[in-house]
Design a protein around this motif. Sequence first.
Motif, short mmCIF file in Angstrom:
data_model
loop_
_atom_site.label_atom_id
_atom_site.label_comp_id
_atom_site.label_asym_id
_atom_site.label_seq_id
_atom_site.Cartn_x
_atom_site.Cartn_y
_atom_site.Cartn_z
N GLU A 1 -40.33 -4.25 -43.42
CA GLU A 1 -40.05 -3.74 -42.09
C GLU A 1 -41.22 -3.94 -41.13
O GLU A 1 -41.15 -3.58 -39.95
CB GLU A 1 -39.73 -2.24 -42.14
N SER A 2 -42.31 -4.53 -41.61
CA SER A 2 -43.47 -4.77 -40.75
C SER A 2 -43.16 -5.81 -39.68
O SER A 2 -42.28 -6.66 -39.85
CB SER A 2 -44.66 -5.25 -41.57
N ALA A 3 -43.89 -5.72 -38.58
CA ALA A 3 -43.79 -6.75 -37.55
C ALA A 3 -44.43 -8.03 -38.05
O ALA A 3 -45.03 -8.07 -39.14
CB ALA A 3 -44.47 -6.27 -36.28
N GLU A 4 -44.34 -9.09 -37.28
CA GLU A 4 -44.99 -10.35 -37.64
C GLU A 4 -46.50 -10.11 -37.72
O GLU A 4 -47.07 -9.27 -37.01
CB GLU A 4 -44.68 -11.42 -36.60
N LEU A 5 -47.17 -10.86 -38.60
CA LEU A 5 -48.59 -10.64 -38.85
C LEU A 5 -49.41 -10.68 -37.57
O LEU A 5 -50.30 -9.83 -37.37
CB LEU A 5 -49.12 -11.68 -39.85
N THR B 1 -48.67 -6.08 -44.52
CA THR B 1 -47.60 -6.69 -43.74
C THR B 1 -46.70 -7.54 -44.62
O THR B 1 -45.46 -7.52 -44.48
CB THR B 1 -48.20 -7.57 -42.62
N GLU B 2 -47.30 -8.27 -45.55
CA GLU B 2 -46.51 -9.11 -46.46
C GLU B 2 -45.68 -8.26 -47.41
O GLU B 2 -44.56 -8.63 -47.78
CB GLU B 2 -47.44 -10.02 -47.24
#
Length: 221
Positions: A166-170, A161-162
């Motif tokens: 483009e990932s959503a919030e963790l 994710t980090e």
Amino acid sequence: MARQERGVRTRRNILETMAGLINEVGYEAATISMLVERTGLTRGALYFHFSSKEEMARGVLAEALTSEGVREQEFKLQEWVDIGMLLAYRLPREPLMSAAIRLSIDAKARNVLGTRWPDWVDLGRDLLTEAKRRGELLPHADPWSVAKLAVGSWTGVQLVTEALPESAELVEEISALYQLLLPNVATAGVLARLDTSPRRAEQLARSIPGAASETVHVPAT
């Protein structure tokens, strides 16, 4: 009493400053000179509270292992989920927690400081063992194996994710992780009543005194 309270605040300030340095430059590059400059304390004052840079870093590591904000629930599985969801919500918002994770995944730092991952596995195993005793887990679900898999998966999701902008919030990504994992370990009746929503994590976090509610940008090392 006032002197004791000042000591607690100073110690906290040192840990938070150390965490900021770890997030910015990494453990190896963080120096006592940087801490002196940023805290405004003398070296003697720093060493009064912590005997070494390693001890300060271990103090940061200790911050990650927490069930703060988790309340007793009808199901032990919900408490287990709440711990992981709360950490996912708080980590991007609290530099101490994000620094603790960085220390855990930094091979050089880990060789010096160790890691809290075994403690996380033990914490999860204990909750899952009680959950199984209560009939919340499917017969094949081994508490230690599930706890170990969950810790490894949680860490992997956090790293990806980090790394992917483009990932959503963790907390949303960890919510999705539990939604995939739980049907394989929870009994149907319990599964239908578990809450893995990011909103629940936010609500629990707001009950923690002093917990941050706004996102804090953590620079990549």
